[in-house]
Design a protein around this motif. Structure first.
Motif, PDB file in Angstrom:
ATOM      1  N   ARG A   2       0.856  -1.190   0.000  1.00 26.61           N
ATOM      2  CA  ARG A   2       0.000   0.000   0.000  1.00 26.61           C
ATOM      3  C   ARG A   2       0.893   1.241   0.000  1.00 26.61           C
ATOM      4  O   ARG A   2       1.909   1.294   0.705  1.00 26.61           O
ATOM      5  N   SER A 253      -6.491  -5.385 -11.166  1.00 32.47           N
ATOM      6  CA  SER A 253      -7.093  -5.495  -9.845  1.00 32.47           C
ATOM      7  C   SER A 253      -6.854  -6.891  -9.265  1.00 32.47           C
ATOM      8  O   SER A 253      -5.784  -7.465  -9.464  1.00 32.47           O
ATOM      9  N   GLU A 274      -1.518  -0.946  -3.972  1.00 27.23           N
ATOM     10  CA  GLU A 274      -2.803  -0.287  -3.787  1.00 27.23           C
ATOM     11  C   GLU A 274      -2.504   1.118  -3.295  1.00 27.23           C
ATOM     12  O   GLU A 274      -1.860   1.303  -2.254  1.00 27.23           O
ATOM     13  N   SER A 276      -3.626   4.760  -1.924  1.00 27.63           N
ATOM     14  CA  SER A 276      -4.708   5.281  -1.082  1.00 27.63           C
ATOM     15  C   SER A 276      -5.356   6.495  -1.740  1.00 27.63           C
ATOM     16  O   SER A 276      -5.128   7.647  -1.360  1.00 27.63           O
ATOM     17  N   GLN A 278      -9.063   7.660  -4.338  1.00 29.80           N
ATOM     18  CA  GLN A 278     -10.342   7.316  -4.939  1.00 29.80           C
ATOM     19  C   GLN A 278     -10.715   8.398  -5.953  1.00 29.80           C
ATOM     20  O   GLN A 278     -10.740   9.576  -5.590  1.00 29.80           O
ATOM     21  N   LYS A 281      -7.477   3.195  -7.060  1.00 33.82           N
ATOM     22  CA  LYS A 281      -6.681   2.465  -6.070  1.00 33.82           C
ATOM     23  C   LYS A 281      -5.734   1.437  -6.684  1.00 33.82           C
ATOM     24  O   LYS A 281      -4.546   1.415  -6.351  1.00 33.82           O
ATOM     25  N   SER A 304     -11.258   6.190 -13.306  1.00 34.13           N
ATOM     26  CA  SER A 304     -10.036   5.824 -12.584  1.00 34.13           C
ATOM     27  C   SER A 304      -8.824   5.940 -13.487  1.00 34.13           C
ATOM     28  O   SER A 304      -7.762   6.429 -13.072  1.00 34.13           O
ATOM     29  N   SER A 308      -5.897   8.648 -12.850  1.00 38.57           N
ATOM     30  CA  SER A 308      -4.548   8.098 -12.673  1.00 38.57           C
ATOM     31  C   SER A 308      -3.573   8.732 -13.660  1.00 38.57           C
ATOM     32  O   SER A 308      -2.420   9.018 -13.314  1.00 38.57           O
ATOM     33  N   LYS A 345      -8.102   8.049   2.396  1.00 35.70           N
ATOM     34  CA  LYS A 345      -7.886   8.083   0.954  1.00 35.70           C
ATOM     35  C   LYS A 345      -7.944   9.519   0.456  1.00 35.70           C
ATOM     36  O   LYS A 345      -8.752  10.317   0.931  1.00 35.70           O
ATOM     37  N   GLN A 347      -9.247  11.798  -2.200  1.00 28.82           N
ATOM     38  CA  GLN A 347     -10.308  11.700  -3.189  1.00 28.82           C
ATOM     39  C   GLN A 347     -10.160  12.798  -4.247  1.00 28.82           C
ATOM     40  O   GLN A 347      -9.807  13.943  -3.936  1.00 28.82           O
ATOM     41  N   GLU A 387      -6.496  13.031   2.730  1.00 25.91           N
ATOM     42  CA  GLU A 387      -6.812  11.743   3.344  1.00 25.91           C
ATOM     43  C   GLU A 387      -7.497  11.887   4.703  1.00 25.91           C
ATOM     44  O   GLU A 387      -8.271  10.999   5.094  1.00 25.91           O
TER      45      GLU A 387
END
Length: 408
Positions: A2, A253, A274, A276, A278, A281, A304, A308, A345, A347, A387
């Motif tokens: 993570r 995933s 992963e 953190s 949204q 992820k 996503s 990203s 997370k 966002q 976060e």
């Protein structure tokens, strides 16, 4: 494994190196980063020349000239731009001259044609020009030996203008990164084809290819590769010869058919943390091949994938090109809507932002689902929620990541 958003971005930028510079023709260098100081080998202007159409004169000959008392001078010649005539302006004479034409010997000023009757053999002049009027002096803009551009300058139209003016046909600049984009998934079909049961059109490869091109890259959209491990690996291997960076979307995933992750994990050069955040992820990043070409394996959900790209891929592309800053402009603004955000997370909320005398304001658009492209198409910013913030209320100050250059 993570990681936080900042940790993953640090890993990405730590593996990416700026592309080596090479000489490029001027028109190919637009938008690229200059990798040399440019010193002019000549002066601009290179010679005294006229700033307008008119008559080259000795200003002292026109003392007292006015509308009521015009002075007539014989016109002893004409000089057009690009021509050098062996004409001398002696006291009491003048030469008809065009904009950009070299000043004749003996003349010290130019009378605009609007101050005259436009005569060709003799001309009546109704106003005395100041000494040196409408004359562009040699070297008044740039002196020979003067530096006109610093290295690390991004070459736009104004910079190309001065390069051409000082005679540079080529400059050393970092090239546009070559980006290969691949979509994976047996359910994907090309836009324009017929959809079968359970099938969808491939929007991700178009989204990412367009985003990479907008960022300045040369893009090769490979298109759709189904969920066959050998075909995925063969496609990636084949594409490395023309890639400075590879982007895949889908298959990263934890599902049974997430074969991109399955194939690349075996190489040991790509990690799948992963992150953190949204949306977005599931991430993958590493290198492929002997040349260690960076590869981003982005999520399959379209929002996503796009988020990203903005958070991780765009900064990598800018580093490849040697451009700073690596990330898009972020501003402080006010959220006009309230919403929840997951604890732990970061966002990224799609928003429509605008600025006024009161500052930036943003309204959320669409829902928070990572499949909702309608809202994404209406957005021009992302509200970035830290976060440790779980609630944003209408009227709260928020950070806005501006997605369009014209927005900022």
């Amino acid at each position: 494994m993570r990681r936080s958003v900042d940790e993953h971005l640090e890993v990405v930028l730590g593996r990416v190196r700026a592309l080596p510079a090479f000489d490029q023709p001027l028109m190919e260098a637009v938008g690229l980063v200059l990798c040399e100081d440019v010193v002019s080998g000549l002066s601009l202007p290179g010679f005294d020349n006229s700033a307008m159409d008119g008559y080259a004169v000795q200003a002292g000959d026109l003392a007292g000239a006015s509308q009521d008392n015009p002075i007539s001078l014989p016109v002893v010649g004409e000089i057009a731009a690009g021509r050098v005539e062996p004409i001398v302006v002696t006291p009491g004479t003048c030469v008809r001259i065009m904009t950009g034409a070299p000043m004749p010997r003996g003349a010290d000023s130019v009378v605009p044609v609007e101050w005259t009757d436009g005569g060709t053999a003799n001309v009546r002049i109704s106003q005395q020009p100041p000494l040196g009027a409408s004359v562009r002096r040699a070297g008044e803009d740039v002196q020979a030996g003067e530096k006109v551009l610093d290295r690390d300058t991004v070459l736009g139209p104004r910079q190309i203008a001065v390069l051409a003016a000082v005679g540079r046909a080529r400059v050393s600049a970092r090239p546009r990164p070559r980006v290969v984009v691949v979509s994976t998934g047996a359910e994907l079909r090309e836009p324009g084809s017929r959809l079968g049961e359970g099938q969808i059109y491939d929007s991700n490869s178009y989204t990412l290819a367009a985003a990479a091109r907008e960022a300045g890259a040369v893009v090769y959209r490979v298109g759709i590769v189904d969920d066959d491990p050998k075909r995925i690996m063969d496609t990636l291997s084949d594409q490395l010869v023309r890639a400075d960076l590879v982007i895949t979307t889908g298959g990263v995933s934890k599902g049974a058919y997430d074969v991109v992750k399955e194939v690349l994990t075996k190489l040991g050069t790509v990690d799948f943390p992963e992150v953190s955040m949204q949306p977005g992820k599931p991430q993958g990043f590493g290198v492929l091949g002997e040349d260690e070409v960076p590869i981003f394996t982005l999520p399959g959900n379209p929002v996503s994938a796009y988020v990203s790209f903005e958070v991780f891929v765009r900064p990598a592309l800018r580093k490849l090109m040697g451009q700073m800053p690596y990330q898009r402009q972020a501003v402080q603004g006010v959220s006009l809507d309230g919403f929840k955000s997951p604890a732990g997370k970061r966002q990224f909320v799609r928003a429509a932002a605008s600025s006024s005398d009161e500052g930036w304001m943003a309204s959320t658009v669409g829902g928070h689902g990572s499949h909702l492209l309608g809202g994404l198409s209406r957005s021009n910013a992302l509200i970035v929620v830290p976060e440790d913030v779980t609630t944003v209320r209408a009227g709260d100050q928020v950070e806005l990541l501006l997605l369009d250059e014209e927005t900022g």
